[in-house]
Write an enzyme that holds these catalytic residues in place. Structure first.
Site, PDB file in Angstrom:
ATOM      1  N   LYS A 177       0.921  -0.952   0.143  1.00  0.00           N
ATOM      2  CA  LYS A 177       0.275   0.011   0.143  1.00  0.00           C
ATOM      3  C   LYS A 177       0.748   1.302  -0.485  1.00  0.00           C
ATOM      4  O   LYS A 177       0.415   1.951  -0.608  1.00  0.00           O
ATOM      5  CB  LYS A 177      -0.827   0.468   1.478  1.00  0.00           C
ATOM      6  CG  LYS A 177      -2.470  -1.195   1.139  1.00  0.00           C
ATOM      7  CD  LYS A 177      -3.192  -0.340   0.680  1.00  0.00           C
ATOM      8  CE  LYS A 177      -4.600  -1.816  -0.060  1.00  0.00           C
ATOM      9  NZ  LYS A 177      -5.029  -1.108   0.212  1.00  0.00           N
ATOM     10  N   LYS A 237     -12.059  -4.136  -4.432  1.00  0.00           N
ATOM     11  CA  LYS A 237     -13.000  -3.243  -4.919  1.00  0.00           C
ATOM     12  C   LYS A 237     -12.445  -1.828  -5.065  1.00  0.00           C
ATOM     13  O   LYS A 237     -13.173  -0.501  -5.616  1.00  0.00           O
ATOM     14  CB  LYS A 237     -14.049  -3.102  -3.635  1.00  0.00           C
ATOM     15  CG  LYS A 237     -13.393  -3.114  -1.862  1.00  0.00           C
ATOM     16  CD  LYS A 237     -14.737  -2.904  -1.540  1.00  0.00           C
ATOM     17  CE  LYS A 237     -14.211  -3.815  -0.104  1.00  0.00           C
ATOM     18  NZ  LYS A 237     -12.645  -3.413   0.827  1.00  0.00           N
ATOM     19  N   LYS A 275      -5.530  -9.545  -7.411  1.00  0.00           N
ATOM     20  CA  LYS A 275      -6.409  -9.978  -7.209  1.00  0.00           C
ATOM     21  C   LYS A 275      -7.990  -9.278  -7.583  1.00  0.00           C
ATOM     22  O   LYS A 275      -7.602  -7.571  -7.582  1.00  0.00           O
ATOM     23  CB  LYS A 275      -6.400 -10.464  -6.509  1.00  0.00           C
ATOM     24  CG  LYS A 275      -6.414  -9.315  -5.247  1.00  0.00           C
ATOM     25  CD  LYS A 275      -6.741  -9.260  -3.249  1.00  0.00           C
ATOM     26  CE  LYS A 275      -7.165  -8.596  -3.046  1.00  0.00           C
ATOM     27  NZ  LYS A 275      -8.482  -8.198  -1.203  1.00  0.00           N
TER      28      LYS A 275
HETATM   29  P1  ATP Z   1      -9.478  -2.410  -1.051  1.00  0.00           P
HETATM   30  O1  ATP Z   1      -9.380  -2.519  -2.786  1.00  0.00           O
HETATM   31  O2  ATP Z   1      -9.594  -1.865  -0.122  1.00  0.00           O
HETATM   32  O3  ATP Z   1      -7.757  -2.832  -0.300  1.00  0.00           O
HETATM   33  P2  ATP Z   1     -10.436  -5.411  -1.013  1.00  0.00           P
HETATM   34  O4  ATP Z   1     -11.163  -5.628  -2.616  1.00  0.00           O
HETATM   35  O5  ATP Z   1      -9.390  -6.056  -1.490  1.00  0.00           O
HETATM   36  O6  ATP Z   1     -10.357  -3.879  -0.748  1.00  0.00           O
HETATM   37  P3  ATP Z   1     -10.851  -6.370   1.835  1.00  0.00           P
HETATM   38  O7  ATP Z   1     -11.579  -5.416   2.220  1.00  0.00           O
HETATM   39  O8  ATP Z   1      -9.371  -5.812   2.193  1.00  0.00           O
HETATM   40  O9  ATP Z   1     -11.134  -6.005   0.363  1.00  0.00           O
HETATM   41  O10 ATP Z   1     -10.991  -7.982   1.915  1.00  0.00           O
HETATM   42  C1  ATP Z   1     -12.546  -8.274   2.264  1.00  0.00           C
HETATM   43  C2  ATP Z   1     -12.434 -10.044   2.382  1.00  0.00           C
HETATM   44  O11 ATP Z   1     -12.860  -9.705   0.859  1.00  0.00           O
HETATM   45  C3  ATP Z   1     -10.728  -9.589   2.817  1.00  0.00           C
HETATM   46  O12 ATP Z   1     -11.463 -11.353   3.382  1.00  0.00           O
HETATM   47  C4  ATP Z   1     -10.207 -10.462   1.293  1.00  0.00           C
HETATM   48  O13 ATP Z   1      -9.485 -11.869   1.673  1.00  0.00           O
HETATM   49  C5  ATP Z   1     -11.910 -10.830   1.379  1.00  0.00           C
HETATM   50  N1  ATP Z   1     -11.262 -10.224  -0.728  1.00  0.00           N
HETATM   51  C6  ATP Z   1     -10.492  -8.991  -0.821  1.00  0.00           C
HETATM   52  N2  ATP Z   1     -10.614  -9.820  -2.134  1.00  0.00           N
HETATM   53  C7  ATP Z   1     -10.511 -10.669  -2.530  1.00  0.00           C
HETATM   54  C8  ATP Z   1     -10.979 -11.331  -4.802  1.00  0.00           C
HETATM   55  N3  ATP Z   1     -10.646 -11.138  -5.278  1.00  0.00           N
HETATM   56  N4  ATP Z   1     -11.122 -13.283  -3.741  1.00  0.00           N
HETATM   57  C9  ATP Z   1     -11.170 -13.739  -3.002  1.00  0.00           C
HETATM   58  N5  ATP Z   1     -11.382 -12.934  -2.340  1.00  0.00           N
HETATM   59  C10 ATP Z   1     -11.263 -11.722  -1.953  1.00  0.00           C
END
Ligand code: ATP
Ligand code: LTN
Length: 337
Positions: A120, A205, A202
């Protein structure tokens, strides 16, 4: 026969998601859907971790909207907000208070090793703030405040769980058993859903719209995005995330949404092309998310429902959190009045 009054307490499960954007299909498949499978065996808390989201600059209106949206999506996906505690982190001040205490039991060197911090801070070079650095301490406070036994998260959070355990053990080593030392629950079979525009990363969001499927995307958007998903120039449908990340991602999504394995989906598409796989994947996604969207619309049509849930659950969470915080404060020797 009369029922006995003894109720066996279930182990405690805690997890959180940041309200940092539109909840994606990755969040659903990797997190929320697993929560719905686990909720009957645990006393669960599902948090909207808005304080964590502040480590990256947020637009205030979007943060407010995303918080309400995530609350409604947790419930629309099947999590019962009466049986479970679905609440917002900033409504429970004990999180910030315990964070300070725990930060005095966390070493700079430990935080410096965190992969998420390194990633980050490379991504946001203009805003490498102290919150980004101490993010894992707030996460430890979230978990430890509720005497959590199990924390279901994706593989990316494993390091944060390890530091949480280290902090808990360090504190307990000095003051006795104040905190339960939690276990990570990282389901091996859970697919990591990849970005549609760059399947080597990955799906996140906080990434651009065309790279993700939002749980609230309509059918036309789902079809369009999946049709445009990056694949490769070959034609053979093979599940090989290393060599064919794009196609493998579609196979994973299709499998997750139809309750089968990528291998089974691969077998059923032999002799067919990417176009057919994309079409079937889009339809599987639409069939899976449509009922969630219908329930979501019902929930948000009542203007007071979501705020009512957040209010009553914040009270339940505060009562539990205060028990642990009070115990820690007392053990530390903070003067009790
Ligand atoms: P950001 O973009 O703000 O980092 P994010 O989409 O990566 O957000 P988080 O809030 O960090 O999401 O994660 C929420 C949950 O969703 C966590 O348990 C994480 O492991 C799961 N998760 C996030 N992205 C994925 C993905 N692409 N595939 C499977 N699980 C995911
Ligand atoms: N860091 C997690 C979100 C999160 C969390 C938690 C998960 C914050 N506090 C407590 C489990 C338990 C993430 O980025 N996925």
């Amino acid at each position: 026969m009369t029922e006995t009054a003894t109720t066996v307490r279930k182990p405690i499960l805690y997890s959180g998601i940041q309200p940092s954007g539109n909840i994606t299909l990755g969040n659903y498949i990797g997190a929320i859907r697993n929560f719905t499978l686990l909720e009957k065996d645990y006393d669960c808390l599902f948090a909207i971790v808005d304080l964590h989201a502040l480590t990256v600059r947020q637009d205030p209106a979007a943060l407010r909207r995303n918080t309400a949206e995530l609350t409604a999506l947790y419930i629309a996906s099947g999590l019962d907000p009466v049986k479970n505690i679905v609440y917002c982190q900033s409504h429970v001040p004990q999180h910030a208070e315990l964070t300070w205490i725990l930060s005095c039991f966390t070493y700079m060197g430990e935080l410096n090793r965190m992969t998420q911090y390194k990633e980050k801070s490379a991504q946001h070079t203009d805003n490498i703030n102290a919150g980004l650095f101490t993010y894992p301490v707030l996460m430890a406070a979230d978990i430890l405040l509720y005497q959590t036994n199990v924390v279901p998260v994706g593989g990316d959070q494993k390091q944060h769980l390890e530091i949480t355990r280290d902090i808990a053990q360090r504190f307990n080593g000095v003051y006795g058993n104040v905190f339960v030392v939690p276990e990570a629950y990282i389901p091996k079979e859970t697919a990591r859903i990849m970005s549609l525009s760059d399947p080597t990363r990955k799906m996140s969001k906080s990434d651009p719209e065309d790279s993700l499927i939002s749980l609230l995307d309509d059918a036309a958007a789902v079809r369009r995005k999946i049709r445009r998903a990056v694949t490769d120039s070959e034609a053979e449908i093979l599940f090989d995330p290393e060599k064919k990340p794009g196609v493998s991602n579609l196979l994973s999504i299709c499998a997750a949404m139809t309750g089968t394995t990528p291998e089974t989906v691969t077998a059923s598409f032999q002799g067919m092309g990417y176009g057919e796989l994309k079409e079937a994947t889009a339809e599987a996604v639409i069939a899976g998310i449509t009922p969630i969207q219908e329930r979501y619309k019902e929930l948000v049509s009542d203007k007071t429902y979501i705020s009512g849930i957040l209010k009553s659950n914040a009270e339940r969470a505060r009562a539990l959190a205060q028990r642990t915080l009070g115990k820690a404060q007392k053990k530390l020797g903070l003067y009790q009045i």
